[in-house]
Every structure is written in structure tokens, then in C-alpha cells.
Design a protein around this motif. Structure first.
Motif, PDB file in Angstrom:
ATOM      1  N   LEU A 111      -5.032  -7.184 -10.600  1.00 28.59           N
ATOM      2  CA  LEU A 111      -5.975  -6.131 -10.211  1.00 28.59           C
ATOM      3  C   LEU A 111      -5.361  -4.763 -10.490  1.00 28.59           C
ATOM      4  CD1 LEU A 111      -7.022  -8.617  -8.424  1.00 28.59           C
ATOM      5  CD2 LEU A 111      -7.970  -6.853  -6.944  1.00 28.59           C
ATOM      6  N   LYS A 138      -2.497   3.866  -2.672  1.00 32.81           N
ATOM      7  CA  LYS A 138      -3.549   2.928  -3.030  1.00 32.81           C
ATOM      8  C   LYS A 138      -2.990   1.528  -2.808  1.00 32.81           C
ATOM      9  CE  LYS A 138      -2.057   3.136  -7.864  1.00 32.81           C
ATOM     10  NZ  LYS A 138      -1.109   4.238  -7.689  1.00 32.81           N
ATOM     11  N   LEU A 139      -3.845   0.550  -2.816  1.00 35.11           N
ATOM     12  CA  LEU A 139      -3.401  -0.833  -2.693  1.00 35.11           C
ATOM     13  C   LEU A 139      -2.939  -1.307  -4.063  1.00 35.11           C
ATOM     14  CD1 LEU A 139      -3.239  -2.795  -0.354  1.00 35.11           C
ATOM     15  CD2 LEU A 139      -5.451  -3.700  -1.012  1.00 35.11           C
ATOM     16  N   ILE A 140      -1.690  -1.753  -4.131  1.00 33.05           N
ATOM     17  CA  ILE A 140      -1.075  -2.177  -5.394  1.00 33.05           C
ATOM     18  C   ILE A 140      -0.890  -3.690  -5.347  1.00 33.05           C
ATOM     19  CG2 ILE A 140       0.911  -1.899  -6.918  1.00 33.05           C
ATOM     20  CD1 ILE A 140       1.477   0.730  -5.233  1.00 33.05           C
ATOM     21  N   PHE A 141      -1.430  -4.368  -6.346  1.00 27.51           N
ATOM     22  CA  PHE A 141      -1.403  -5.828  -6.363  1.00 27.51           C
ATOM     23  C   PHE A 141      -0.415  -6.363  -7.382  1.00 27.51           C
ATOM     24  CE2 PHE A 141      -4.940  -7.194  -3.724  1.00 27.51           C
ATOM     25  CZ  PHE A 141      -5.705  -6.055  -3.604  1.00 27.51           C
ATOM     26  N   GLY A 175      -8.649   5.340   2.964  1.00 30.73           N
ATOM     27  CA  GLY A 175      -7.541   5.083   2.057  1.00 30.73           C
ATOM     28  C   GLY A 175      -7.004   3.670   2.110  1.00 30.73           C
ATOM     29  N   ASN A 181      -8.723   9.365  -5.322  1.00 34.03           N
ATOM     30  CA  ASN A 181      -7.582   8.923  -6.111  1.00 34.03           C
ATOM     31  C   ASN A 181      -8.097   8.223  -7.345  1.00 34.03           C
ATOM     32  OD1 ASN A 181      -4.956   8.452  -6.901  1.00 34.03           O
ATOM     33  ND2 ASN A 181      -4.432   7.101  -5.201  1.00 34.03           N
ATOM     34  N   TYR A 218     -11.635  -1.794  -8.766  1.00 34.21           N
ATOM     35  CA  TYR A 218     -10.495  -2.416  -9.434  1.00 34.21           C
ATOM     36  C   TYR A 218     -10.974  -3.146 -10.682  1.00 34.21           C
ATOM     37  CZ  TYR A 218      -7.210  -1.671  -5.578  1.00 34.21           C
ATOM     38  OH  TYR A 218      -6.380  -1.107  -4.634  1.00 34.21           O
ATOM     39  N   THR A 252       0.824  -1.200   0.000  1.00 35.22           N
ATOM     40  CA  THR A 252       0.000   0.000   0.000  1.00 35.22           C
ATOM     41  C   THR A 252       0.855   1.245   0.000  1.00 35.22           C
ATOM     42  OG1 THR A 252      -1.812   1.135   1.129  1.00 35.22           O
ATOM     43  CG2 THR A 252      -0.273  -0.071   2.523  1.00 35.22           C
TER      44      THR A 252
END
Lengths: 108, 115
Positions: free
Chosen positions: B43, A95-98, B98, B56, B35, A92
Motif C-alpha cells: 500500500l 501517515k500510515l506506512i505499510f 491523521g 498530506n 492508497y 504511523t
């Protein structure tokens, strides 16, 4: 360079095997690391969460972070057919990055 | 307690049409995330809404848009559909603004097919 890279597999192992799933990341500022599990036709669910470096254990699952090499690992001991799923590493930032996910198949 | 719910489960559209996807977060969660999960791409972050505002945005063209309603539910709109928009669209919610702890709760997704 992708922010989080993961081998897509598939990885096929026999029941009872030890499974090692791995990711690398690019930004040394990343601090929080997660592993999500996604069963077929389902949304991902949080499996484990670690902060900074070190190990975290939860039952048969161990998450490991090596910040010096920017490497994230998930180990599954005594793997079961019910562990068959796609495993996604994540971090993270804003944003949450996968990662792209590794598909695991455990056969009886 | 109900989880994140998404509708429709499946949607088939043709090129150039518009698609609208809907999401209801877990009760008490104010942040909603969208996503895209396309085959082989993992994703990809689309949008984050919190308290009704877009906070965002991922690297997607403006024809991907959305909004969050006062009850925190959200919709994602995709205009001028292209074949490569075919994917599973996942909505998630979190109780921390967030998703900084990384714990997102995902719905089961809406499968969009563009012909």
C-alpha cells in the motif's frame, strides 16, 4: 532504504502450526505499530495495535515489538485455514506506512 | 452501520484517459485517505483529506489529485493515465485526525485497469 520492510512470502503452513510473521523498520522514532489483515478481494482490516516495545496478546494472536532491533513480529497459534490472508505490518508517522504484506496460506 | 464504500468496483480505461474514483467514509469520520496497492508494492500512501482540506500527499505526480466534499465523501482523480497506474485504489477513513492511532477503516477498493 524502505521505511518498513516485510518478506512477501508466500508462506504455506499446515493447520495447527505456529506462524511467525516479521517486519523491520528504519526510523527509531516510530512508536505505534499495527498489523492489518487483508483477505482476497477485500480491504485491509486492523488486527492488532501496539505502542512502543513489548508484547500484546489477543486470542491466538500475539504482536511483539523489539525497538532495540527495530523488529516487529506477529505470531499466530493454532493456525486455521480461515487465517489464510495477506498480513501487513504498519507504523504511523505523518501517515500510515505499510509493509508490502506477507501472503499466508494455511492448508487443512 | 455502513462501512467505507467505494465506487466503481472496477474501471477499465485506456492510456491518456482520466479516471475518477469515489469514496464515502463511515458516518462521523472526517478524515479520508487514499492508497494505491499495486502488485508487489504494498500500500502506497496517496492523499489525506480532513475537513475538506488536503493535509498530506504521498510521493505521486500531480496528475493524481482529489478533493473532499462538505459531507466528507471524497473523490480521487487520475489524469493522463499510464499503464503503471493499473492497481487497486483503496480509500480509508478514521475518526482521529491523521489516523495517529493507526486505526483506519478501509473500503474494498476500486480496481483500475489501464490498457
Amino acid at each position: 532504504q524502505k521505511e518498513v520492510e516485510q518478506d512477501p512470502g508466500p508462506l504455506s503452513v499446515p493447520e495447527g502450526a505456529i506462524v511467525s510473521l516479521n517486519c523491520t523498520y528504519s526510523n527509531s522514532a516510530f512508536q505505534y505499530f499495527m498489523w492489518y489483515r487483508q483477505y482476497s478481494r477485500k480491504g485491509p482490516e486492523l488486527l492488532m495495535y501496539t505502542y512502543s516495545s513489548g508484547n500484546k496478546e489477543d486470542g491466538r494472536f500475539t504482536a511483539q515489538v523489539d525497538k532495540s532491533s527495530k523488529y516487529i513480529s506477529l505470531f499466530i497459534r493454532d493456525s486455521q485455514p480461515s487465517d489464510s490472508a495477506t498480513y501487513l505490518c504498519a507504523t504511523t508517522w505523518d501517515k500510515l506506512i505499510f509493509g508490502t504484506g506477507t501472503r499466508l496460506q494455511v492448508f487443512p | 452501520e455502513a462501512g467505507v464504500t467505494q465506487s466503481p468496483t472496477h474501471l477499465i480505461k485506456t492510456r491518456g484517459q482520466q479516471a475518477t474514483l469515489r469514496c464515502s467514509p463511515i458516518s462521523g469520520h472526517t478524515s479520508v485517505y487514499w492508497y494505491q496497492q499495486a502488485l508487489g508494492l504494498g500500500l502506497q500512501f496517496l492523499l489525506w483529506y480532513d475537513e475538506g482540506e488536503e493535509r498530506n500527499r504521498g510521493n505521486f505526480p500531480p496528475r493524481f489529485s482529489g478533493r473532499q466534499f462538505p459531507n466528507y465523501s471524497s473523490e480521487l482523480n487520475v489524469n493522463a493515465l499510464e499503464l503503471e497506474d493499473s492497481a487497486l485504489y483503496l480509500c480509508a477513513s478514521s475518526f482521529d485526525r491523521g489516523g495517529n492511532t493507526g486505526e483506519l477503516f478501509f473500503g474494498e477498493g476500486s480496481r483500475l485497469t489501464v490498457l
